[in-house]
Design an enzyme around this catalytic site. Structure first.
Site, short mmCIF file in Angstrom:
data_model
loop_
_atom_site.label_atom_id
_atom_site.label_comp_id
_atom_site.label_asym_id
_atom_site.label_seq_id
_atom_site.Cartn_x
_atom_site.Cartn_y
_atom_site.Cartn_z
N LYS A 17 0.80 -1.23 0.00
CA LYS A 17 0.00 0.00 0.00
C LYS A 17 0.83 1.29 0.00
O LYS A 17 0.40 2.32 0.49
CB LYS A 17 -1.02 0.04 1.17
CG LYS A 17 -1.83 -1.20 1.37
CD LYS A 17 -2.32 -1.88 0.11
CE LYS A 17 -3.38 -1.18 -0.66
NZ LYS A 17 -3.73 -1.99 -1.88
N GLY B 136 2.31 2.53 -2.90
CA GLY B 136 2.41 3.12 -4.25
C GLY B 136 3.00 2.15 -5.25
O GLY B 136 3.62 2.56 -6.24
N THR B 137 2.80 0.86 -5.03
CA THR B 137 3.39 -0.15 -5.91
C THR B 137 2.81 -0.07 -7.31
O THR B 137 3.56 0.07 -8.29
CB THR B 137 3.13 -1.57 -5.34
OG1 THR B 137 3.17 -1.53 -3.93
CG2 THR B 137 4.15 -2.55 -5.87
N HIS C 131 7.14 -7.40 -2.30
CA HIS C 131 7.04 -6.87 -0.93
C HIS C 131 8.03 -7.58 0.00
O HIS C 131 7.93 -7.46 1.22
CB HIS C 131 5.64 -7.11 -0.36
CG HIS C 131 4.53 -6.35 -1.01
ND1 HIS C 131 4.64 -5.04 -1.39
CD2 HIS C 131 3.25 -6.71 -1.30
CE1 HIS C 131 3.48 -4.64 -1.91
NE2 HIS C 131 2.63 -5.63 -1.87
N SER D 45 -4.80 2.74 4.11
CA SER D 45 -4.99 2.12 2.79
C SER D 45 -5.13 0.60 2.95
O SER D 45 -5.99 -0.04 2.32
CB SER D 45 -3.81 2.47 1.89
OG SER D 45 -3.96 1.92 0.62
N ALA E 256 0.37 8.29 -15.80
CA ALA E 256 0.56 7.79 -14.42
C ALA E 256 -0.25 8.61 -13.42
O ALA E 256 -0.13 8.40 -12.21
CB ALA E 256 2.04 7.84 -14.05
N MET F 157 -5.06 6.45 -14.35
CA MET F 157 -4.88 5.06 -13.91
C MET F 157 -6.19 4.47 -13.39
O MET F 157 -6.47 3.28 -13.58
CB MET F 157 -3.79 4.97 -12.85
CG MET F 157 -2.39 5.09 -13.43
SD MET F 157 -1.09 4.88 -12.20
CE MET F 157 -1.38 3.19 -11.65
N GLY G 297 -5.75 7.93 -3.23
CA GLY G 297 -4.46 8.34 -3.81
C GLY G 297 -3.99 9.70 -3.34
O GLY G 297 -3.51 10.50 -4.13
#
Ligand code: PPS
Length: 292
Positions: free
Chosen positions: A46, A48-49, A101, A131, A220, A225, A252
């Site tokens: 969580k 920003g991957t 991760h 998140s 982006a 997105m 976001g």
């Protein structure tokens, strides 16, 4: 309330999504062969991957950038530890892009020998927690816990996917001199995406024209997105993600924790995290209006 092992697999001291992985596969990753050209995106969940997966794909794949190719992001930047699409990683052409991760201590040996490049994205942990709380409702593979306090206590005890946030960040940042690594903050990406994209390009030795750079930044953005089925996980089957419970790209933003956590919860969080966080070599940003 302990996390249920119906959802989380604990192996070698680390929590994983139970259904998507086996202990044998985790063990095999230590010897996963790393190429010098590999690019690894490493995050605590969580942080920003998907955002950075998209940026990497846009930088490296012209067909993604100019819209001539139509490929799902998970096929371009798959998860190392959750190979849910059974991709043949070994025979994949270079440069390979991976997301993971994994904590430092479980990472492939090759990365620790400075093979490959690592981009590590950090987000302020209160926003990460909030998140994660919302995502555990959307994700059918995570235990849905209504009571935020329970999730918060698990987060503070490291009983969530990725373990203890502090250990994850410390684990990778303390090894920075032994890795080819670029650290990026979610918050700096949010405040100045163009400069973050440029940092990534410089780190990867990729030169884009101004127009190409504009395209990456545009595609982006959170709005683009959210609307794109290749980047918003909307093609994921309903037994994995239940979109009646929310979106993957939820808000976001920076500072949403203030809408969720009470003052007492925030203080409790600080009492566990603050001391160790102050020793980290990063400046954290807790609100959208804060200076970086
Ligand atoms: S996961 O499950 O670990 O892969 O999740 P991850 O992708 O790391 O994190 C999801 C959060 O990142 C936000 N996000 C973005 N923020 C700003 N701009 C863009 N383009 C963007 N893309 C994803 C996403 O909304 C999740 O954060 P929250 O706070 O829940 O909205």
């Amino acid at each position: 309330m302990e996390p249920s092992d119906k959802y989380l697999l604990k192996h070698k001291g680390c929590y994983f999504v139970q259904e998507a992985i086996t202990p044998e596969y985790i063990d095999s990753l230590e010897n996963f062969e790393i190429r010098d050209s590999d690019i690894f995106l490493i995050t605590f969940p969580k942080s920003g991957t998907i955002w950075t997966q998209n940026i990497l794909s846009l930088i490296l794949h012209e067909g993604h950038r100019n819209g001539t190719e139509d490929m799902d992001l998970l096929d371009r930047v798959p998860w190392l530890e959750y190979n849910v699409r059974n991709i043949d990683y070994v025979n994949r052409p270079s440069p390979r892009l991976f997301a993971t991760h994994l904590p430092y201590y479980l990472a492939p040996k090759g990365l620790k020998m400075k093979r490959g490049k690592v981009i590590y994205v950090i987000r302020n942990p209160k926003d990460v927690l909030v998140s994660y709380y919302h995502f555990s409702k959307v994700s059918v593979k995570l235990e849905e816990v209504e009571d935020f306090e329970i999730i918060m206590e698990r987060f503070l005890a490291g009983k969530v996917v990725g373990n203890l946030w502090l250990d994850h960040v410390e684990g990778w940042s303390s090894q920075r001199d032994n890795l080819n690594i670029l650290f990026l903050m979610y918050e700096e990406m949010k405040k100045n995406l163009r400069s973050s994209v440029l940092k990534i390009c410089n780190f990867l030795g990729r030169k884009l024209t101004e127009e190409e750079l504009d395209d990456v930044v545009d595609k982006a953005s959170f709005d683009k997105m959210s609307a794109d089925s290749r980047t918003n996980y909307s093609t994921t089957p309903p037994d994995v993600l239940d979109f009646s419970k929310g979106c993957f790209l939820r808000k976001g933003t920076i500072g949403d924790w203030k809408n969720m956590m009470t003052v007492a919860q925030s203080e409790r969080f600080d009492s566990v995290f603050k001391e160790r966080m102050e020793k980290l070599p990063f400046k954290f940003c807790w609100d959208i209006s804060d200076e970086l």
